[in-house]
Design a protein around this motif. Structure first.
Motif, PDB file in Angstrom:
ATOM      1  N   VAL A 179      12.892   7.256  32.246  1.00  0.00           N
ATOM      2  CA  VAL A 179      12.682   7.985  33.497  1.00  0.00           C
ATOM      3  C   VAL A 179      11.264   8.540  33.573  1.00  0.00           C
ATOM      4  CG1 VAL A 179      13.373  10.016  34.834  1.00  0.00           C
ATOM      5  CG2 VAL A 179      15.115   8.543  33.814  1.00  0.00           C
ATOM      6  N   LEU A 180      10.773   9.079  32.479  1.00  0.00           N
ATOM      7  CA  LEU A 180       9.419   9.636  32.466  1.00  0.00           C
ATOM      8  C   LEU A 180       8.377   8.557  32.726  1.00  0.00           C
ATOM      9  CD1 LEU A 180       7.590  12.066  32.005  1.00  0.00           C
ATOM     10  CD2 LEU A 180       7.633  11.558  29.548  1.00  0.00           C
ATOM     11  N   THR A 181       8.593   7.369  32.164  1.00  0.00           N
ATOM     12  CA  THR A 181       7.660   6.264  32.370  1.00  0.00           C
ATOM     13  C   THR A 181       7.659   5.824  33.834  1.00  0.00           C
ATOM     14  OG1 THR A 181       8.035   5.510  30.101  1.00  0.00           O
ATOM     15  CG2 THR A 181       7.005   3.947  31.604  1.00  0.00           C
ATOM     16  N   VAL A 182       8.833   5.774  34.443  1.00  0.00           N
ATOM     17  CA  VAL A 182       8.909   5.425  35.864  1.00  0.00           C
ATOM     18  C   VAL A 182       8.222   6.501  36.708  1.00  0.00           C
ATOM     19  CG1 VAL A 182      10.470   5.072  37.820  1.00  0.00           C
ATOM     20  CG2 VAL A 182      11.005   4.060  35.600  1.00  0.00           C
ATOM     21  N   LYS A 183       8.414   7.751  36.354  1.00  0.00           N
ATOM     22  CA  LYS A 183       7.776   8.846  37.089  1.00  0.00           C
ATOM     23  C   LYS A 183       6.260   8.704  37.043  1.00  0.00           C
ATOM     24  CE  LYS A 183       7.447  13.898  37.337  1.00  0.00           C
ATOM     25  NZ  LYS A 183       7.915  15.181  36.750  1.00  0.00           N
ATOM     26  N   ASP A 184       5.714   8.417  35.879  1.00  0.00           N
ATOM     27  CA  ASP A 184       4.269   8.235  35.750  1.00  0.00           C
ATOM     28  C   ASP A 184       3.789   7.074  36.621  1.00  0.00           C
ATOM     29  OD1 ASP A 184       4.105  10.335  33.975  1.00  0.00           O
ATOM     30  OD2 ASP A 184       4.116   9.071  32.183  1.00  0.00           O
TER      31      ASP A 184
END
Length: 328
Positions: A179-184
Motif C-alpha cells: 500500500v505504501l508503495t502504491v501511495k508513493d
C-alpha cells in the motif's frame, strides 16, 4: 459503481489485472507466454496479442465503457514513434506479470514494475507539455482517466513455493508495504498532472487454479485470500487519505474481490459451470502447466471462470466490468 464522467477525455493507463493485457514488447528477452498460442483464440484475428486471455480482458471492456479505444503499449509506441510525440488519446504502460514491488519478477526479469511504469508516464507527460504547452497539458491530463490494476502478482510471490518473504514479513507487514508503495506512485503521478483514477483492489487470488492446485481438496487458498482482503482494506484507507491530502485527487475504487467471490459462490447466476479448473493448460485443474502451445484448451470457454491458471476468461472479464460499471 463507476460511470463515465461527461467531461472525461483522454485515457492514460498504468494498470495490471490478474487477467491484464501485459502487451509491452520487451527487447532481448524470451517471448512472453502471453504472446504464445492459445492466447487470443477468440480475439479479432484469432492470434496472441499480449493479453493473458482467450479474447478481450477487463481493460478492453473498461475502455469500451468510457468510449475510447484500447490504448497502444508504451514500448511499442517508443519503437515505432516517427513524429517525435506520443498520441494524446491514451497510452498503456501495463506489463504482464508485473507487480507493485520491483522484486516481484526477480526470477525472469521480463516485466515492468509499477515504479518504472510511472517513470514512463512522466516521459509521456513531458512530451505532452512540449507538444501543447504546460497549461493545455495539465487541462488534458486533469480530464483523463488513469486506470491502475496491480498487486495480484505480489500476493502470488508471497505465497509461492520456496519464497522467503513469509520469513521476513508477516502478511500484514507485507500488504502495508504494498500500500505504501502504491501511495508513493500515486503522489508521483499527481506531481505529473494525474487527477482522476479508476483503481482496482485485488481479487480473491487464493481461488485461482494455481492456488487450488496446491490443495489436495482443490479448495481455495484462504491464506492468500486473507492477504488480498487485508491489502484491499489498506488500499481503500490510503485512498481516502489521499483524497484529503492531494488537491484535485478523485478516484473510483473497483471492488473486484467481492465480484469474484459472488462468481464462486453463485456461478450459475453468471453463466459459469466451471469455476475451479482453467480452460487452457495441462494437469490437475489444468493448472500444472500454463497455457502454452503444447497445452489443450476447452471449447466451452464462456462457461469457464478462468482461462489459464491465473487469469479470467473473456466472459468473466466482461461480466466483472459490467457489474462494476452498471451494477448489473
Amino acid at each position: 459503481q463507476f460511470r463515465r464522467s461527461p467531461e472525461s477525455s483522454g485515457d492514460v493507463r498504468v494498470r495490471r489485472l490478474a487477467g491484464g493485457r501485459g502487451e509491452q514488447q520487451l527487447p532481448r528477452t524470451l517471448p512472453r507466454q502471453s504472446r504464445l498460442p492459445h492466447n487470443g483464440v477468440d480475439y479479432a484475428g484469432h492470434k496472441p496479442t499480449g493479453r493473458f486471455s482467450n479474447g478481450k480482458n477487463a481493460a478492453d471492456f473498461l475502455a469500451e465503457k468510457v468510449g475510447v479505444a484500447s490504448p497502444s503499449p508504451y514500448l511499442s509506441l517508443v519503437s515505432n514513434k516517427s513524429n517525435g510525440s506520443f498520441p494524446t488519446t491514451g497510452v498503456s504502460f501495463a506489463s504482464g506479470g508485473a507487480g507493485i514491488f520491483n522484486s516481484t519478477d526477480k526470477l525472469f526479469k521480463q516485466t515492468i514494475p509499477l515504479t518504472k511504469q510511472v517513470e514512463y508516464y512522466s516521459i509521456v507527460q513531458k512530451d505532452l507539455v512540449n507538444k501543447i504547452g504546460s497549461a493545455a497539458a495539465q487541462d488534458h491530463l486533469s480530464r483523463s482517466i488513469f486506470a491502475i490494476v496491480i498487486g495480484s502478482n505480489d500476493i502470488f510471490g508471497y505465497y509461492q513455493s520456496g519464497s522467503d518473504l513469509p520469513k521476513k514479513y508477516t502478511p500484514q507487514q507485507y500488504v502495508d508495504s504494498m500500500v505504501l508503495t502504491v501511495k508513493d506512485a500515486l503522489k508521483k503521478m499527481h506531481d505529473f498532472g494525474a487527477r482522476k483514477y479508476v483503481i482496482a483492489g485485488i481479487t480473491a487470488v487464493g481461488c485461482c487454479p494455481s492456488q487450488r492446485n496446491r490443495n489436495a481438496s482443490g479448495e481455495c487458498n484462504e491464506e492468500a485470500n486473507y492477504c488480498s482482503a487485508k491489502y484491499n482494506d489498506g488500499l481503500r484507507s490510503m485512498l481516502r487519505g489521499l483524497k484529503s491530502e492531494l488537491n484535485g485527487f478523485a478516484y473510483t475504487y473497483l471492488d473486484i474481490y467481492s465480484v469474484f467471490t459472488r462468481f464462486i459462490q453463485s456461478p450459475s447466476t453468471y453463466g459459469f459451470t466451471e469455476i475451479k479448473a482453467a480452460c487452457c493448460g495441462l494437469g490437475n485443474l489444468k493448472a500444472q502447466v500454463p497455457c502454452v502451445p503444447v497445452a489443450t484448451y476447452c471449447s466451452n470457454r464462456p462457461d469457464h471462470l478462468f482461462w489459464d491458471l491465473y487469469h479470467p476468461t473473456e466472459a468473466a472479464a466482461g461480466i466483472v466490468v459490467n457489474t462494476l460499471f452498471d451494477g448489473s
